[in-house]
Design a protein around this motif. Structure first.
Motif, PDB file in Angstrom:
ATOM      1  N   ALA A 142       0.844  -1.202   0.000  1.00 23.33           N
ATOM      2  CA  ALA A 142       0.000   0.000   0.000  1.00 23.33           C
ATOM      3  C   ALA A 142       0.879   1.252   0.000  1.00 23.33           C
ATOM      4  CB  ALA A 142      -0.923  -0.013   1.213  1.00 23.33           C
ATOM      5  N   PRO A 143       0.361   2.363  -0.514  1.00 23.24           N
ATOM      6  CA  PRO A 143       1.188   3.563  -0.657  1.00 23.24           C
ATOM      7  C   PRO A 143       1.873   4.044   0.616  1.00 23.24           C
ATOM      8  CG  PRO A 143      -0.724   3.774  -2.037  1.00 23.24           C
ATOM      9  CD  PRO A 143      -0.922   2.511  -1.243  1.00 23.24           C
ATOM     10  N   PHE A 144       1.159   4.088   1.751  1.00 21.65           N
ATOM     11  CA  PHE A 144       1.818   4.590   2.951  1.00 21.65           C
ATOM     12  C   PHE A 144       3.015   3.724   3.336  1.00 21.65           C
ATOM     13  CE2 PHE A 144       2.676   4.422   7.485  1.00 21.65           C
ATOM     14  CZ  PHE A 144       3.100   5.731   7.680  1.00 21.65           C
ATOM     15  N   THR A 145       2.838   2.410   3.257  1.00 24.50           N
ATOM     16  CA  THR A 145       3.920   1.502   3.645  1.00 24.50           C
ATOM     17  C   THR A 145       5.111   1.625   2.699  1.00 24.50           C
ATOM     18  OG1 THR A 145       2.495  -0.043   4.824  1.00 24.50           O
ATOM     19  CG2 THR A 145       4.502  -0.955   3.849  1.00 24.50           C
ATOM     20  N   VAL A 146       4.854   1.667   1.397  1.00 26.18           N
ATOM     21  CA  VAL A 146       5.949   1.833   0.433  1.00 26.18           C
ATOM     22  C   VAL A 146       6.627   3.185   0.647  1.00 26.18           C
ATOM     23  CG1 VAL A 146       6.530   1.990  -2.025  1.00 26.18           C
ATOM     24  CG2 VAL A 146       4.888   0.261  -1.235  1.00 26.18           C
ATOM     25  N   MET A 147       5.823   4.228   0.876  1.00 24.59           N
ATOM     26  CA  MET A 147       6.386   5.554   1.145  1.00 24.59           C
ATOM     27  C   MET A 147       7.308   5.522   2.358  1.00 24.59           C
ATOM     28  SD  MET A 147       4.596   9.275   1.967  1.00 24.59           S
ATOM     29  CE  MET A 147       4.109   8.989   3.649  1.00 24.59           C
ATOM     30  N   SER A 148       6.923   4.823   3.401  1.00 27.84           N
ATOM     31  CA  SER A 148       7.746   4.820   4.616  1.00 27.84           C
ATOM     32  C   SER A 148       9.131   4.247   4.336  1.00 27.84           C
ATOM     33  CB  SER A 148       7.042   4.044   5.740  1.00 27.84           C
ATOM     34  OG  SER A 148       7.136   2.649   5.564  1.00 27.84           O
ATOM     35  N   TYR A 149       9.209   3.206   3.515  1.00 30.30           N
ATOM     36  CA  TYR A 149      10.520   2.644   3.170  1.00 30.30           C
ATOM     37  C   TYR A 149      11.331   3.623   2.312  1.00 30.30           C
ATOM     38  CZ  TYR A 149       9.436  -2.067   4.911  1.00 30.30           C
ATOM     39  OH  TYR A 149       9.142  -3.148   5.704  1.00 30.30           O
ATOM     40  N   LEU A 150      10.652   4.275   1.367  1.00 29.54           N
ATOM     41  CA  LEU A 150      11.352   5.233   0.505  1.00 29.54           C
ATOM     42  C   LEU A 150      11.881   6.413   1.303  1.00 29.54           C
ATOM     43  CD1 LEU A 150       8.957   5.285  -2.596  1.00 29.54           C
ATOM     44  CD2 LEU A 150      11.335   4.480  -2.595  1.00 29.54           C
ATOM     45  N   VAL A 151      11.095   6.899   2.240  1.00 30.72           N
ATOM     46  CA  VAL A 151      11.493   8.082   3.018  1.00 30.72           C
ATOM     47  C   VAL A 151      12.547   7.723   4.063  1.00 30.72           C
ATOM     48  CG1 VAL A 151      10.666   9.824   4.666  1.00 30.72           C
ATOM     49  CG2 VAL A 151       9.319   9.300   2.614  1.00 30.72           C
ATOM     50  N   GLU A 152      12.332   6.621   4.765  1.00 27.37           N
ATOM     51  CA  GLU A 152      13.280   6.219   5.814  1.00 27.37           C
ATOM     52  C   GLU A 152      14.573   5.667   5.219  1.00 27.37           C
ATOM     53  OE1 GLU A 152      12.690   6.687   9.058  1.00 27.37           O
ATOM     54  OE2 GLU A 152      10.574   7.263   8.910  1.00 27.37           O
ATOM     55  N   GLY A 153      14.494   5.162   3.984  1.00 31.33           N
ATOM     56  CA  GLY A 153      15.651   4.504   3.386  1.00 31.33           C
ATOM     57  C   GLY A 153      15.762   3.044   3.778  1.00 31.33           C
ATOM     58  N   GLY A 154      14.703   2.527   4.406  1.00 28.17           N
ATOM     59  CA  GLY A 154      14.694   1.124   4.837  1.00 28.17           C
ATOM     60  C   GLY A 154      13.677   0.932   5.942  1.00 28.17           C
ATOM     61  N   SER A 155      13.869  -0.123   6.723  1.00 32.15           N
ATOM     62  CA  SER A 155      12.962  -0.388   7.837  1.00 32.15           C
ATOM     63  C   SER A 155      13.159   0.658   8.926  1.00 32.15           C
ATOM     64  CB  SER A 155      13.232  -1.778   8.412  1.00 32.15           C
ATOM     65  OG  SER A 155      13.100  -2.762   7.415  1.00 32.15           O
ATOM     66  N   SER A 156      12.126   0.826   9.744  1.00 32.82           N
ATOM     67  CA  SER A 156      12.199   1.828  10.813  1.00 32.82           C
ATOM     68  C   SER A 156      11.414   1.345  12.016  1.00 32.82           C
ATOM     69  CB  SER A 156      11.621   3.157  10.331  1.00 32.82           C
ATOM     70  OG  SER A 156      11.538   4.087  11.392  1.00 32.82           O
ATOM     71  N   LYS A 157      11.896   1.718  13.207  1.00 34.61           N
ATOM     72  CA  LYS A 157      11.147   1.389  14.430  1.00 34.61           C
ATOM     73  C   LYS A 157      10.132   2.473  14.785  1.00 34.61           C
ATOM     74  CE  LYS A 157      14.171  -1.812  16.908  1.00 34.61           C
ATOM     75  NZ  LYS A 157      15.221  -2.063  15.909  1.00 34.61           N
ATOM     76  N   ASP A 158      10.448   3.720  14.438  1.00 36.42           N
ATOM     77  CA  ASP A 158       9.577   4.808  14.892  1.00 36.42           C
ATOM     78  C   ASP A 158       9.007   5.668  13.752  1.00 36.42           C
ATOM     79  OD1 ASP A 158      11.824   6.202  14.062  1.00 36.42           O
ATOM     80  OD2 ASP A 158      12.353   6.955  16.062  1.00 36.42           O
ATOM     81  N   PHE A 159       9.463   5.442  12.518  1.00 37.96           N
ATOM     82  CA  PHE A 159       8.943   6.174  11.345  1.00 37.96           C
ATOM     83  C   PHE A 159       9.047   7.691  11.519  1.00 37.96           C
ATOM     84  CE2 PHE A 159       6.951   2.057  11.640  1.00 37.96           C
ATOM     85  CZ  PHE A 159       7.202   1.538  10.380  1.00 37.96           C
ATOM     86  N   LYS A 160      10.102   8.095  12.176  1.00 33.06           N
ATOM     87  CA  LYS A 160      10.271   9.515  12.517  1.00 33.06           C
ATOM     88  C   LYS A 160      10.325  10.390  11.263  1.00 33.06           C
ATOM     89  CE  LYS A 160      13.378  12.577  15.093  1.00 33.06           C
ATOM     90  NZ  LYS A 160      14.636  12.606  15.877  1.00 33.06           N
ATOM     91  N   LEU A 161      11.129   9.998  10.281  1.00 33.60           N
ATOM     92  CA  LEU A 161      11.267  10.820   9.071  1.00 33.60           C
ATOM     93  C   LEU A 161       9.971  10.858   8.274  1.00 33.60           C
ATOM     94  CD1 LEU A 161      14.833   9.623   8.014  1.00 33.60           C
ATOM     95  CD2 LEU A 161      14.227  11.846   8.998  1.00 33.60           C
TER      96      LEU A 161
END
Length: 341
Positions: A142-161
């Protein structure tokens, strides 16, 4: 189709028992998976159609499940758009060129189906191998999940970026989400054209969002995608970590099935959903570590709770963990297949 249980349940028809498939059913808990993985990188496994088919078929042949799911990854759309994607053992996915500015978003392509043709090719090989035995599920992130990887540059624990982007620069987040949503519609329709029998939309990290942010930055794009699918006779499953919270909003996107995490009572969720929306789930995957009598008792407890309900597909609340014993997973499938309402 020799075995219609999954499709019947997905369309809320009565079935003699709940159909079973499991997220990550072709994966690291299988020795046979590692025999293949040791010869290829993860992305090679996704991109070589014959190899993707080999992995897809493992749980079909070894577990006897009621639906196969395409072996691929939710991030192949992000890579096709221009992400520099790699997978490292023990680290997970990485994008070497994170997307954080207007320039980064502008650089992402949306006309990318030619770069994803290997997925359509894999679907055709898998369907030849399945030969009408059981349905094949295609999927996308889904877009939000794919976006989170693109923005964070990978997996994230807190999705801060990711959260900084949606809160400080919502207009940029919406531009990025719109681009991913367009690609996702095209990609899933390509999978339908290639021959999948069902689709699942994975919003793996939706639980990172508040109720209001979920509506603005996840739900509306998932709804756009589902509305854009050529879904005649193709059931669409909507999954997110957080479905026990977000199910009422998820239903507004009009999926055929909502896949529910293990934090909710499945019958309560089902009763609260509009007529004709099936549920999938929702055994805690950690139960598969337990002794076999415990596994059987927990499955029967769930099935008795759902007795008399049309539109119930057995699955886990999330994916199989890599160190769950294979024979426990096989035992669970056997218990399910022996059950009769």
């Amino acid at each position: 189709m020799e075995n219609n249980l999954f499709l019947d349940a997905a369309f809320s028809k009565a079935t003699e028992r709940p159909p079973v498939w499991m997220m990550r059913q072709a994966g690291r808990f299988m020795p046979e998976y590692w025999e293949i993985k040791n010869k290829y990188s993860f992305l090679e496994m996704c991109k070589i159609p014959e190899v993707a088919a080999d992995v897809t078929m493992l749980p079909v042949d070894l577990l006897g499940i009621d639906a196969a799911i395409l072996f691929s990854d939710i991030l192949v759309t992000g890579e096709a758009m221009g992400g520099d994607l790699s997978f490292t053992q023990g680290v997970g996915p990485k994008f070497a060129n994170p997307v954080r500015t207007q320039k980064d978003i502008d650089a992402l392509a949306t006309d990318v189906l030619d770069k994803l043709q290997y997925v359509a090719d894999a679907i055709k090989v898998i369907q030849q191998r399945l030969n009408g035995r059981i349905p094949l599920i295609g999927f996308a992130g889904a877009p939000f999940t794919v976006m989170s990887y693109l923005v964070e540059g990978g997996s994230s624990k807190d999705f801060k970026l990711t959260k900084l982007l949606i809160h400080n620069h919502p207009e940029l987040a919406h531009q990025l989400l719109s681009k991913i949503a367009k690609v996702t519609v095209d990609y899933l329709n390509m999978q339908i054209d290639a021959g999948v029998n069902a689709l699942q939309l994975f919003d793996s990290w939706a639980l990172a969002l508040s109720w209001n942010d979920y509506q603005e930055f996840s739900h509306q794009y998932n709804a756009q995608i589902i509305a854009g699918l050529n879904r005649k006779n193709i059931p669409v499953i909507s999954f997110c970590k957080g479905s026990s919270v977000f199910a009422p909003i998820m239903a507004q996107a009009k999926p055929d099935v909502i896949s529910v995490d293990w934090n909710a009572d499945l019958l309560n969720i089902k009763k609260a959903l509009p007529e004709g929306i099936a549920v999938q789930g929702n055994l805690d995957p950690h139960i598969l570590y337990a002794d076999k009598p415990v596994i059987k008792a927990q499955i029967h407890k769930l099935f008795e709770r759902m007795r008399g309900e049309k539109g119930f597909i057995f699955n886990l609340g999330h994916g199989i963990m890599p160190d769950i014993p294979f024979d426990h997973v096989k035992y669970a499938v056997d218990v399910i297949k022996e059950f009769k309402y």
